[in-house]
Design a protein around this motif. Structure first.
Motif, PDB file in Angstrom:
ATOM      1  N   ASP A   1       0.830  -1.208   0.000  1.00  0.00           N
ATOM      2  CA  ASP A   1       0.000   0.000   0.000  1.00  0.00           C
ATOM      3  C   ASP A   1       0.865   1.260   0.000  1.00  0.00           C
ATOM      4  OD1 ASP A   1      -2.310  -1.496   0.033  1.00  0.00           O
ATOM      5  OD2 ASP A   1      -2.490  -1.483   2.210  1.00  0.00           O
ATOM      6  N   HIS A   2       1.969   1.226   0.734  1.00  0.00           N
ATOM      7  CA  HIS A   2       2.863   2.390   0.802  1.00  0.00           C
ATOM      8  C   HIS A   2       3.484   2.683  -0.571  1.00  0.00           C
ATOM      9  CE1 HIS A   2       5.912   5.165   2.223  1.00  0.00           C
ATOM     10  NE2 HIS A   2       6.850   4.389   1.712  1.00  0.00           N
ATOM     11  N   ILE A   3       4.053   1.672  -1.195  1.00  0.00           N
ATOM     12  CA  ILE A   3       4.716   1.874  -2.491  1.00  0.00           C
ATOM     13  C   ILE A   3       3.703   2.226  -3.570  1.00  0.00           C
ATOM     14  CG2 ILE A   3       6.014   0.725  -4.320  1.00  0.00           C
ATOM     15  CD1 ILE A   3       7.720   1.566  -1.967  1.00  0.00           C
ATOM     16  N   ARG A   4       2.548   1.588  -3.538  1.00  0.00           N
ATOM     17  CA  ARG A   4       1.531   1.908  -4.547  1.00  0.00           C
ATOM     18  C   ARG A   4       1.059   3.354  -4.402  1.00  0.00           C
ATOM     19  NH1 ARG A   4      -2.241  -2.182  -7.276  1.00  0.00           N
ATOM     20  NH2 ARG A   4      -0.907  -3.993  -7.540  1.00  0.00           N
ATOM     21  N   GLY A   5       0.952   3.806  -3.151  1.00  0.00           N
ATOM     22  CA  GLY A   5       0.556   5.195  -2.940  1.00  0.00           C
ATOM     23  C   GLY A   5       1.554   6.162  -3.546  1.00  0.00           C
ATOM     24  N   LEU A   6       2.840   5.872  -3.425  1.00  0.00           N
ATOM     25  CA  LEU A   6       3.872   6.724  -4.015  1.00  0.00           C
ATOM     26  C   LEU A   6       3.926   6.552  -5.531  1.00  0.00           C
ATOM     27  CD1 LEU A   6       6.801   6.114  -1.470  1.00  0.00           C
ATOM     28  CD2 LEU A   6       5.298   8.105  -1.595  1.00  0.00           C
ATOM     29  N   HIS A   7       3.814   5.310  -5.968  1.00  0.00           N
ATOM     30  CA  HIS A   7       3.971   4.996  -7.391  1.00  0.00           C
ATOM     31  C   HIS A   7       2.830   5.563  -8.235  1.00  0.00           C
ATOM     32  CE1 HIS A   7       5.681   2.811 -10.737  1.00  0.00           C
ATOM     33  NE2 HIS A   7       4.548   2.162 -10.949  1.00  0.00           N
ATOM     34  N   SER A   8       1.653   5.725  -7.628  1.00  0.00           N
ATOM     35  CA  SER A   8       0.500   6.212  -8.382  1.00  0.00           C
ATOM     36  C   SER A   8       0.546   7.717  -8.625  1.00  0.00           C
ATOM     37  CB  SER A   8      -0.795   5.855  -7.638  1.00  0.00           C
ATOM     38  OG  SER A   8      -0.832   6.503  -6.366  1.00  0.00           O
ATOM     39  N   ASN A   9       1.437   8.392  -7.919  1.00  0.00           N
ATOM     40  CA  ASN A   9       1.562   9.854  -8.052  1.00  0.00           C
ATOM     41  C   ASN A   9       2.857  10.178  -8.787  1.00  0.00           C
ATOM     42  OD1 ASN A   9       1.999  12.652  -7.608  1.00  0.00           O
ATOM     43  ND2 ASN A   9       0.796  12.576  -5.715  1.00  0.00           N
ATOM     44  N   MET A  10       2.757  10.909  -9.895  1.00  0.00           N
ATOM     45  CA  MET A  10       3.942  11.210 -10.702  1.00  0.00           C
ATOM     46  C   MET A  10       5.001  11.945  -9.892  1.00  0.00           C
ATOM     47  SD  MET A  10       3.584   9.846 -13.623  1.00  0.00           S
ATOM     48  CE  MET A  10       4.926  10.670 -14.496  1.00  0.00           C
ATOM     49  N   LYS A  11       4.576  12.754  -8.916  1.00  0.00           N
ATOM     50  CA  LYS A  11       5.533  13.543  -8.140  1.00  0.00           C
ATOM     51  C   LYS A  11       6.341  12.675  -7.166  1.00  0.00           C
ATOM     52  CE  LYS A  11       2.801  17.822  -8.276  1.00  0.00           C
ATOM     53  NZ  LYS A  11       2.104  18.861  -7.466  1.00  0.00           N
ATOM     54  N   THR A  12       5.774  11.564  -6.765  1.00  0.00           N
ATOM     55  CA  THR A  12       6.461  10.717  -5.780  1.00  0.00           C
ATOM     56  C   THR A  12       6.898   9.376  -6.354  1.00  0.00           C
ATOM     57  OG1 THR A  12       4.306   9.868  -5.042  1.00  0.00           O
ATOM     58  CG2 THR A  12       5.228  11.751  -3.842  1.00  0.00           C
ATOM     59  N   ARG A  13       6.712   9.179  -7.660  1.00  0.00           N
ATOM     60  CA  ARG A  13       7.055   7.894  -8.273  1.00  0.00           C
ATOM     61  C   ARG A  13       8.549   7.587  -8.126  1.00  0.00           C
ATOM     62  NH1 ARG A  13       4.532   5.667 -13.813  1.00  0.00           N
ATOM     63  NH2 ARG A  13       2.751   5.736 -12.407  1.00  0.00           N
ATOM     64  N   ALA A  14       9.377   8.590  -8.325  1.00  0.00           N
ATOM     65  CA  ALA A  14      10.822   8.376  -8.211  1.00  0.00           C
ATOM     66  C   ALA A  14      11.189   7.980  -6.788  1.00  0.00           C
ATOM     67  CB  ALA A  14      11.571   9.644  -8.629  1.00  0.00           C
ATOM     68  N   LYS A  15      10.499   8.544  -5.797  1.00  0.00           N
ATOM     69  CA  LYS A  15      10.755   8.210  -4.392  1.00  0.00           C
ATOM     70  C   LYS A  15      10.456   6.734  -4.132  1.00  0.00           C
ATOM     71  CE  LYS A  15       9.687   9.982   0.266  1.00  0.00           C
ATOM     72  NZ  LYS A  15       9.302   8.757   0.945  1.00  0.00           N
ATOM     73  N   ALA A  16       9.371   6.240  -4.735  1.00  0.00           N
ATOM     74  CA  ALA A  16       9.021   4.829  -4.570  1.00  0.00           C
ATOM     75  C   ALA A  16      10.131   3.938  -5.119  1.00  0.00           C
ATOM     76  CB  ALA A  16       7.703   4.531  -5.278  1.00  0.00           C
ATOM     77  N   ALA A  17      10.675   4.324  -6.266  1.00  0.00           N
ATOM     78  CA  ALA A  17      11.729   3.523  -6.883  1.00  0.00           C
ATOM     79  C   ALA A  17      12.982   3.490  -6.018  1.00  0.00           C
ATOM     80  CB  ALA A  17      12.059   4.083  -8.269  1.00  0.00           C
ATOM     81  N   LEU A  18      13.340   4.636  -5.438  1.00  0.00           N
ATOM     82  CA  LEU A  18      14.555   4.717  -4.635  1.00  0.00           C
ATOM     83  C   LEU A  18      14.401   4.009  -3.298  1.00  0.00           C
ATOM     84  CD1 LEU A  18      15.568   8.434  -5.328  1.00  0.00           C
ATOM     85  CD2 LEU A  18      16.635   6.369  -6.249  1.00  0.00           C
ATOM     86  N   GLU A  19      13.192   3.995  -2.743  1.00  0.00           N
ATOM     87  CA  GLU A  19      12.972   3.381  -1.434  1.00  0.00           C
ATOM     88  C   GLU A  19      13.006   1.860  -1.474  1.00  0.00           C
ATOM     89  OE1 GLU A  19       9.373   4.751   0.316  1.00  0.00           O
ATOM     90  OE2 GLU A  19      10.208   6.679   0.953  1.00  0.00           O
ATOM     91  N   MET A  20      12.668   1.287  -2.623  1.00  0.00           N
ATOM     92  CA  MET A  20      12.471  -0.154  -2.663  1.00  0.00           C
ATOM     93  C   MET A  20      13.747  -0.933  -2.381  1.00  0.00           C
ATOM     94  SD  MET A  20      10.535  -2.647  -2.696  1.00  0.00           S
ATOM     95  CE  MET A  20       8.937  -1.974  -3.107  1.00  0.00           C
ATOM     96  N   ALA A  21      14.888  -0.486  -2.877  1.00  0.00           N
ATOM     97  CA  ALA A  21      16.131  -1.242  -2.666  1.00  0.00           C
ATOM     98  C   ALA A  21      16.466  -1.394  -1.181  1.00  0.00           C
ATOM     99  CB  ALA A  21      17.282  -0.585  -3.430  1.00  0.00           C
ATOM    100  N   PRO A  22      16.518  -0.311  -0.397  1.00  0.00           N
ATOM    101  CA  PRO A  22      16.796  -0.501   1.038  1.00  0.00           C
ATOM    102  C   PRO A  22      15.685  -1.259   1.765  1.00  0.00           C
ATOM    103  CG  PRO A  22      16.284   1.812   0.561  1.00  0.00           C
ATOM    104  CD  PRO A  22      16.469   1.131  -0.749  1.00  0.00           C
ATOM    105  N   TYR A  23      14.445  -1.122   1.304  1.00  0.00           N
ATOM    106  CA  TYR A  23      13.352  -1.865   1.918  1.00  0.00           C
ATOM    107  C   TYR A  23      13.569  -3.368   1.752  1.00  0.00           C
ATOM    108  CZ  TYR A  23      10.455   2.297   2.708  1.00  0.00           C
ATOM    109  OH  TYR A  23       9.945   3.485   3.159  1.00  0.00           O
TER     110      TYR A  23
END
Length: 707
Positions: free
Chosen positions: A381-403
């Protein structure tokens, strides 16, 4: 004496909703061999109420028999509603007799009764005829009802209840769903003048005959009933005057959050409700362990041999979750798993504020409780929330590796502590404040008895289990444990030996789910990852096909990461680690032998889990010894239970997932796939050189293994 139900299914004409009738008929079939008929003294002995009834019987001799002629009289042919009115008259008669009694001690009613014929029980599709509620101020809801009564027209058939057992069981299941600490669910069955008591347990039901509680108009009948008509109300009055908590445990019985006091210094743990209108149902503990318990979280969990309930809670001002779990006594308690993880300082798991056993053994089940740290929301739910918004999509991509690396570090440390999670899924990886948590260790197994003998003995004593019995049972349940949608391919193909590879493959599906463009399932029964389960083996075949090529792999799961190199690289590395050996796809080898020896791909591992995690896991994994698939004899011994995490809806059996994958909404057309960016004009070539048209294979749902 066991009870046969053959030919006793109820007619759907009796119910307005055919789905309800179908569900109740299914329950009746399920209960065909799970009923036992007991004499009244034997039922009391089973319920551990013999001593209470003996004292009650001595104190109330002649209470109703002396005025039995005041019991209402009804003709055999009157309507069902008239018998219900007659039952209310009987209760009034008993209450008046008790209030006017000159006996030295006479118990008074601990319940209020209400007519439930005209309105649905709150939150259900059911209308029990009579509701018994411990306090008149409580709502007429499943969370408050202690006992129900169902009435039918007169019949001289002593087994009349068998034709309605599905309906009675439906009531019991609804009450248990809202009151997870209930030991038993009593249901009265009134057929004309006669009354039965059916007690639903975790294993089935027990039935006893209470006796006649109303007179008939037939003179011969009245004479025959005159002796027993006084004794029957006395039996009924005994149950209506039992202290709340003696016959069952009530939990969610008030509309406002309830304050619990929990004492874990004893086994079973001592629990009491401080703010409830009900009297204390166990005992008091110490003041520093107060827990405020709020609403039931809808994600109740029913998996093989377990049933868990989650509640919002507060512990010493901290947000928390209360988890109550009914678990078979030969299975590993979740609290013991957390204690083993804490002993080895495994990171990224919830803090356990309080834990203990409430009921040691009830029909082969243990009731345990955990008060856990609140760990935020699902990573999906957290990543989808970021990924669905163009402004935060890049943040979702960067967060996934450390997660991913945080989760793998938890699984790696757990493996070092000889623990496998076995249920990595979207709902069991949470995030709060940038930190990952691996939660819900209820399906975990401890691979071997701890080397520290004192610690091993402490665990077994506190959690009331036997090490040899539990380890053997959990080993047997390896193939049947987990959430099917996130299960590894080899488990779907009936592998019998579990490993860390299975949890890592489940993690890959969680990441795919997080970046998928398709709807989230949540707990609604919709289709996450674009797949619906039809059968386990078909799921395994389809998974193998979906991993054959890079493009097919991502598109099959509705993932489009063409402009996001980081998560794409992570997912492709996970695919390479799990499904390739020296550049060749291992799908055929998995189909031939699900437990063939694996080669650890260190390069791919480092890419998605990091160098430290890769080094640690590599040092612990050894090639899986080749083992045969379940033989027919073993398959007979091992229970093939539904591998489901989410409880089926009470109004539909569609939540019972039974296996595999088909594309969402039926077959996906070529036009639909073109819209998803999949090239359907020519076949793809996979890493091993095999030519296959992924779109067509997945579209067809794959009924047989690929060549």
């Amino acid at each position: 004496m066991s009870i046969s139900h053959k030919g006793c299914l109820q007619s759907s004409d009796e119910y307005e909703d055919p789905q309800v009738a179908a569900r109740q008929n299914k329950l009746a079939r399920t209960l065909e061999k799970l009923g036992t008929r007991l004499e009244f003294p034997d039922l009391l002995r089973y319920l551990e109420l013999t001593a209470e009834y003996d004292e009650y019987e001595k104190s109330t001799e002649g209470l109703f028999a002396d005025n039995a002629d005041r019991v209402p009289t009804l003709g055999n042919g009157v309507a069902k509603a008239t018998f219900i009115e007659g039952f209310f008259d009987v209760v009034r008669f008993m209450r008046n007799q008790a209030e006017r009694s000159r006996l030295e001690w006479c118990p008074q009613m601990t319940h209020k009764i209400f007519n439930g014929q005209r309105t649905f029980l709150s939150g259900t599709e059911l209308k029990p005829d009579v509701l018994f509620i411990p306090n008149a101020r409580l709502p007429r809801a499943c969370s408050s009802v202690s006992i129900v009564l169902e009435a039918k027209k007169w019949t001289n058939d002593a087994n009349a209840y068998l034709a309605h057992i599905g309906q009675l069981a439906d009531y019991a299941l609804e009450l248990r769903a809202c009151q997870p600490m209930r030991k038993y669910i009593p249901v009265f069955f009134l057929y004309g003048h006669q009354l039965d008591l059916i007690v639903f347990t975790h294993r089935g039901y027990l039935r006893t005959y209470i006796g006649p509680v109303l007179f008939g108009t037939d003179i011969d009948n009245r004479v025959a009933m005159s002796e027993s008509i006084g004794e029957s109300p006395r039996r009924l009055w005994f149950f209506l005057t039992l202290p709340v908590g003696k016959f069952e445990f009530l939990f969610d019985s008030v509309e406002v959050p309830t304050k619990w006091r929990i004492d874990t210094s004893t086994t079973p743990a001592a629990i009491s409700s401080l703010d409830s209108n009900l009297e204390e149902f166990i005992s008091f503990g110490s003041l520093d362990t107060d827990v405020f318990v709020g609403d039931l979280i809808s994600r109740s969990v029913r998996i093989a041999g377990r049933c868990a309930y989650l509640f919002d809670a507060t512990y010493k001002g901290n947000p928390a979750v209360l988890k109550l779990s009914w678990i078979q006594t030969n299975r590993l308690p979740e609290g013991a798993v957390y204690r083993a993880l804490e002993e080895h300082q495994v990171p990224n798991i919830p803090k356990v504020y309080l834990s203990g056993v409430i009921i040691k053994n009830l029909d082969g089940y243990r009731l345990e409780f955990l008060v856990l740290e609140y760990c935020g929301i699902s990573i999906v739910d957290h990543i989808r929330g970021l990924h669905s918004n163009m402004k935060t999509r890049a943040k979702a991509a960067l967060e996934m590796a450390p997660y991913i690396r945080q989760v793998v570090s938890t699984l790696s440390a757990a493996l070092a502590a000889n623990v496998l999670h076995r249920d990595i899924s979207a709902g069991n990886i949470a995030t709060k404040g940038g930190k990952m948590y691996v939660i819900d260790w209820g399906c975990a197994k401890i691979i071997k008895r701890p080397d520290d003998e004192a610690f091993a003995k402490q665990l077994a004593t506190y959690w009331t289990f036997d090490w040899d019995e539990v380890i053997a049972a959990e080993e047997l349940m390896d193939p049947f444990t987990g959430t099917p949608l996130y299960m590894s391919t080899r488990l779907l193909l009936e592998a019998v030996k579990r490993s860390i590879y299975d949890d890592l493959e489940s993690l890959m599906y969680v990441v795919l789910d997080a970046f998928s463009d398709r709807p989230r399932a949540g707990d609604t029964g919709e289709q996450p990852l674009g797949f619906t389960f039809l059968s386990n083996k078909t799921a395994g075949y389809t998974r193998i096909t979906c991993t054959l090529s890079d493009k097919c792999f991502l598109s099959c799961f509705g993932v489009n990461l063409d402009t996001m190199s980081v998560p794409k690289e992570l997912l492709l590395a996970m695919r390479r680690f799990l499904f390739f050996d020296n550049g060749k796809h291992i799908g055929a080898r998995i189909l031939e032998n699900t437990d063939f020896p694996r080669v650890f791909d260190e390069s791919a591992a480092v890419t998605f889990m990091g160098e430290v995690n890769a080094k640690n896991i590599k040092s612990m994994v050894t090639p899986l010894a080749a083992q045969p698939l379940l033989s027919l004899e073993m398959a007979t011994l091992a229970p093939r239970v539904p591998r489901i995490e989410q409880a089926p809806s009470s109004s539909s059996a569609q939540g019972m997932l039974d296996g595999v994958i088909a594309m969402p909404g039926g077959d996906l057309s070529v036009e639909d796939r073109k819209g998803k960016g999949v090239d359907t004009a020519k076949p793809n070539t996979n890493a091993s050189g095999m030519e296959t048209d992924c779109a067509k294979i997945v579209q067809a749902g794959i009924k047989d293994p690929p060549p």
